[in-house]
Design an enzyme around this catalytic site. Structure first.
Site, short mmCIF file in Angstrom:
data_model
loop_
_atom_site.label_atom_id
_atom_site.label_comp_id
_atom_site.label_asym_id
_atom_site.label_seq_id
_atom_site.Cartn_x
_atom_site.Cartn_y
_atom_site.Cartn_z
CG ASP D 387 0.85 25.68 27.08
OD1 ASP D 387 1.68 25.74 26.17
OD2 ASP D 387 1.11 25.84 28.28
N1 NAP Z 1 -6.05 28.33 34.23
C1 NAP Z 1 -5.63 27.50 35.15
O1 NAP Z 1 -6.29 27.24 36.13
C2 NAP Z 1 -4.28 26.85 35.01
C3 NAP Z 1 -3.79 26.20 36.13
C4 NAP Z 1 -2.54 25.60 36.04
C5 NAP Z 1 -1.84 25.62 34.86
N2 NAP Z 1 -2.38 26.25 33.80
C6 NAP Z 1 -1.64 26.18 32.55
O2 NAP Z 1 -1.46 27.44 32.01
C7 NAP Z 1 -1.50 27.32 30.59
C8 NAP Z 1 -2.54 28.27 30.10
O3 NAP Z 1 -2.50 28.33 28.70
P1 NAP Z 1 -2.54 29.70 27.96
O4 NAP Z 1 -2.66 29.33 26.52
O5 NAP Z 1 -3.56 30.58 28.54
O6 NAP Z 1 -1.17 30.38 28.32
P2 NAP Z 1 0.31 29.88 28.01
O7 NAP Z 1 0.31 28.59 27.29
O8 NAP Z 1 1.01 29.96 29.30
O9 NAP Z 1 0.85 30.93 27.00
C9 NAP Z 1 0.79 32.28 27.29
C10 NAP Z 1 1.39 33.00 26.12
O10 NAP Z 1 1.15 34.38 26.26
C11 NAP Z 1 2.22 35.09 25.68
N3 NAP Z 1 2.30 36.38 26.35
C12 NAP Z 1 2.79 36.66 27.56
N4 NAP Z 1 2.73 37.96 27.81
C13 NAP Z 1 2.20 38.54 26.72
C14 NAP Z 1 1.89 39.90 26.36
N5 NAP Z 1 2.11 40.91 27.21
N6 NAP Z 1 1.32 40.12 25.15
C15 NAP Z 1 1.11 39.10 24.29
N7 NAP Z 1 1.40 37.82 24.58
C16 NAP Z 1 1.93 37.55 25.79
C17 NAP Z 1 3.44 34.24 25.89
O11 NAP Z 1 4.24 34.26 24.69
P3 NAP Z 1 5.34 35.39 24.52
O12 NAP Z 1 6.23 35.30 25.71
O13 NAP Z 1 5.98 35.03 23.22
O14 NAP Z 1 4.61 36.70 24.44
C18 NAP Z 1 2.89 32.83 26.08
O15 NAP Z 1 3.21 31.95 25.02
C19 NAP Z 1 -1.84 25.89 30.25
O16 NAP Z 1 -0.67 25.16 29.98
C20 NAP Z 1 -2.44 25.42 31.53
O17 NAP Z 1 -2.32 24.03 31.70
C21 NAP Z 1 -3.56 26.88 33.86
#
Ligand code: NAP
Ligand code: NAP
Lengths: 459, 90, 90, 459
Positions: D387
């Site tokens: 994301d």
């Molecule tokens: N940080 C905060 O405080 C917080 C709080 C609330 C919400 N969020 C939300 O969390 C999200 C964070 O974004 P992000 O880009 O870090 O994460 P993300 O959008 O949740 O994407 C994580 C990606 O990691 C991949 N993944 C999972 N396990 C894996 C593995 N073992 N090896 C390789 N890839 C793996 C997944 O794809 P596959 O399954 O295809 O591998 C997934 O698409 C945002 O939408 C944010 O709004 C964050």
């Protein structure tokens, strides 16, 4: 009884609201975009606090008379004062604030019960208020040049002694005398000593150091109000007073830093001006320049930095300076103003003067922003500034101003220095800038010289 | 809990807050801040309004305190506003 | 002056101060700040220490409050310190 | 009596000192250079406040037992916890803080006189403390994936209803019931409703939104302590609690902003994940790449930006990532890490993981610093992030994440995306980045893929 208690609980809540408004107001006052609103908010806070206090006032006639007189005098001063006289006006108002708390403490002296702590508060409030008042009046006198007195004169020495005596008397009053019943005579002596002490506190301090003193007295006037708040158990006085105390303190520190001196040095020592007298005079050739030659160079330069100083204020040259700036810009030259934080005689002095002359504040740059790119500046025009462009501050470890941050105009391609003579600035030290290879002196009153340049451009 | 201890605490907190809020004021605003603070110190007016006037001396003291604090309030806010209005962006 | 009004005022001032102090925290420190704040909320320990224990129920409540607040205090400070120690400049 | 009064006055002064230490501590905790000292100062403040409270304690045995147990459990947790489990641990500790104040309020219920205001304080403190406790336990369960429950299940709906009921009951208790004498049964019902209400508050919120919930509960635990302070007339509780309240609030706001959602949306609505299902699927070709091809490109690039995301945490790949970074640097490549504020599942998650793996924090850059110069980056390596690099956020006004600030890797010369499948990230939306001309997908577990690259480099 219950009704009165309710009123006072309600008042206290409104005082808290007003305090929060004051806090937010002063926060906004510290940022360029929100300053006007901040001042308005703080005025609203004041209005709220005063209005809620008026609802159970005992003596309305007294109040109406006092506020009316104050409003008339205050408004007249505010609308009439010239921007160049702001320092004096601030000094005067500090004094009035101090005087008001002085009277409050004095009056409370007759109302307090035999509670030693309240008695201590009365003593301290009286003292801070009184010293702020009489000290500010002296600062006012020095700034408006109505008062001239030698630092070494007998009367100065006498008053300085009284100042220390008054401090000791206060300490005695606070720590020792409370074992005895406070007597009227004892308090009367404090009143007198306090007022004289304030005079003695400020009188030995050099006229040029007055801005630091004013900031400090500004801070004191706030602290006095805060202590009056403790005395009257009134939280809005405490909060508003504390904010003023903090703001004055910060300005004092900023100025002291920009002058690279400690506050103690400013208040109790002053510049060791004798040392500069014995120093070997700078030798070298001074290269004067005429208005028309200066015009030719300016006309052909693509970037100009104007550095105003105290001399611009003295010559009231801010309006012609703005005109010159506009003409240069019309000629395709990039024009900036390099503003040193302690240029002039009060913090932000140059900013206010240039604002008065309609120079927009986004062409004003601070030393840190302009020094790194100084070598790209074609001409640095120094207008009645001296200490704030003195390269000794960076080059000569022995100099009294060594270590003070400066605007490093000597790194510009050409420097014009506009002043009337070779005399030194406020710090009383020689300026090697005048003897540098790339410096040209344009002697004369700043307003006349700039005026000359302006007419050359217009022709 | 001693009322003075608590009020002293309010005093300390306010000073801390004041120092935080003002510490980064740009030099353009030094003068307006000073005169704005000046106006605020006119808050002594609120103190002056609640003074006793049991004796003549106290009456006079109250009147004087009200007058001088009012000068500060009116003069301070007006001049600060006048000054701030002069600051313009390009 | 009502003690609660005054204490409420201290509360408001502290929140204001807290918001000012923390508003510009860099994202590197978000997690440590959170666990550091966690530790601070263990201040409930001070409250737990002054509870009455007139009845058995109150005694148990006090003991539990002391225990859980202590977990917060010890755990919070230690883990925050552990985390912060990991941050290094090049 | 006088002696006790003196003790309590003295305690109050020490509490004030402790409060100032807390304030200074949290201020320093917010700056990188002073954070360690700040935490220490805040611990010192805690020690001071506790020590001065202990001097007139009634039941020392109770205190010793409680503190000992707490110290042992707390220290064990703190020393054993893995950095990847910090979110759960914070959730748990928030809960404990809430629970402690819950017990305090409960105990005070039996001690307060028939003063309606204190009664109101007990009610509110009980409520905030209780909701913080049970809500945090649910958040803990969700984060550690021990608790899985459907948003649409009957039990969720029931508990949500209880939450609203508990709120109404509290309002009733505060505003209406105080006219009657508070009865034990009435309070018991509040206790139960509160605990269930906390569960109902958190249970419908999606697992990915837990970080926002944790921050909010962090804030609540502070507010609960502050209210307990009001109840016990204790100023250090008020100040320390308020600071925690403010800090939690700010983190909540920062996170909500970085996700471009309102707090209300996060708590009560959640992502409209259905809309993304009906959306027309992105078409285009996906270009996979092998580890050895990726190695060749990396070997020849002069600047690499690594963007870690939640997947790196899942794969526990931070250590191999650091190794890869070092090998690249040894190879003469400039390596930076682009850290998005909400990458991962808690604020600063990536920073903590990379710090754990010994990546110095000055090579970590924020989106605003890296986006303007993205076109000078040879390879952007996206490791389990999704994301936070989704260009829909800037390009597709209809997208649920439109408006969220992202790291604009699609402007880099080449992008490697390391993930296991084409599945979407937390927000549940398709990512057009995967279909861009300059994107190569390196499928597989992040730790394996990076490990492969590392061994290629080493050979
Ligand atoms: N940080 C905060 O405080 C917080 C709080 C609330 C919400 N969020 C939300 O969390 C999200 C964070 O974004 P992000 O880009 O870090 O994460 P993300 O959008 O949740 O994407 C994580 C990606 O990691 C991949 N993944 C999972 N396990 C894996 C593995 N073992 N090896 C390789 N890839 C793996 C997944 O794809 P596959 O399954 O295809 O591998 C997934 O698409 C945002 O939408 C944010 O709004 C964050
Ligand atoms: N701003 C503050 O808050 C503050 C506070 C305390 C102290 N100070 C001190 O004040 C000094 C300020 O530095 P500065 O460079 O602005 O001033 P400065 O060093 O005092 O120099 C002012 C110069 O202006 C010249 N001048 C006077 N009247 C003039 C006129 N009508 N036309 C042209 N030139 C005229 C004077 O030289 P001639 O006589 O040869 O013309 C003098 O050298 C610093 O030392 C600072 O530490 C400032």
């Amino acid at each position: 009884m219950n009704f009165i208690e309710n009123i006072s609980a309600f008042q206290n809540i409104i005082y808290i609201v007003s305090s929060i408004l004051f806090i937010t107001g002063i926060k906004m006052l510290g940022k360029e975009d929100t300053a006007v609103k901040g001042n308005f908010l703080s005025a609203l806070a004041m209005f709220t606090a005063v209005a809620i206090t008026l609802i159970d006032i005992v003596n309305p006639l007294l109040v109406i008379i006092g506020i009316s007189i104050g409003a008339i005098i205050g408004s007249l001063i505010a609308l009439k004062v010239k921007m160049t006289s702001i320092p004096e006006m601030v000094a005067l108002f500090n004094g009035f604030g101090g005087l008001a708390t002085f009277f409050i403490a004095w009056s409370e002296f007759y109302s307090i019960p035999d509670n030693t702590f309240q008695y201590v508060l009365v003593m301290i409030t009286t003292y801070i208020g009184g010293v702020t008042f009489s000290g500010s009046i002296i600062a006012y006198g020095k700034l408006s040049e109505k008062l001239k007195i030698q630092k070494t004169s007998l009367i100065t020495k006498f008053l300085t002694t009284i100042f220390y005596a008054s401090l000791i008397y206060l300490l005695y009053a606070v720590f020792i005398s409370k074992i005895f019943v406070p007597s009227f005579d004892f308090y009367t002596i404090l009143l007198i000593l306090t007022l004289l002490g304030g005079i003695g506190f400020v009188i030995p301090i050099g006229g040029g150091d007055m801005p630091v003193v004013i900031s400090l007295l500004n801070s004191f006037s706030g602290i006095a109000a805060a202590f009056a708040g403790l005395l009257l158990l009134n939280n809005v006085l405490i909060v508003a007073g504390s904010l003023v105390g903090a703001s004055g303190l910060i300005l004092t520190i900023i100025m002291a830093k920009a002058m690279n001196r400690s506050i103690g040095n400013i208040l109790f020592v002053g510049y060791a001006s004798s040392s500069s007298g014995t120093k070997s005079e700078e030798t070298g050739e001074v290269k004067p320049i005429s208005v028309s030659d200066a015009y030719l160079i300016l006309e052909n330069s693509s970037s100009v930095l104007i550095i105003p100083g105290y001399g611009m204020a003295v010559a009231q040259a801010q309006h012609v300076v703005r005109e010159l700036g506009e003409l240069l810009e019309a000629n395709g030259t990039e024009v900036k103003y390099g503003i040193h934080p302690v240029a002039g005689r009060m913090p932000g002095h140059m900013n206010v003067l240039l604002a008065e002359a309609n120079v927009p504040y986004d062409v004003l740059v601070e030393p840190d922003d302009v020094n790194p790119t100084m070598d790209t500046v074609d001409v640095a025009v120094v207008i009645g500034a001296n200490d704030v462009v003195n390269p000794s501050a960076t080059e000569e470890p022995g100099s009294p101003i060594y270590g003070m941050p400066i605007i490093e105009v000597h790194n510009a391609r050409t420097v014009f220095v506009l002043k009337r003579s070779m005399s030194s600035g406020f710090a009383g030290v020689q300026n090697p800038l005048f003897f540098k290879e790339n410096t040209r002196m344009l002697f004369g009153d700043a307003k006349d010289s700039i005026g000359g340049l302006v007419s050359e451009f217009k022709d | 809990m001693e009322i003075y201890v608590l009020l002293g605490f309010v005093l300390i907190l306010s000073i801390y807050l004041g120092l935080e809020l003002i510490s980064k004021v740009p030099s353009t605003l030094h003068t307006p801040l000073m005169s704005g603070a000046n106006a605020i110190s006119g808050i002594a007016l609120v103190g002056a309004l609640v003074l006793n006037s049991d004796t003549h001396l106290q009456e006079i003291l109250a009147l004087l305190a009200i007058t001088f604090a009012s000068i500060n309030v009116f003069g301070g806010y007006l001049v600060t506003n006048r000054m701030l209005k002069m600051f313009k962006k390009k």
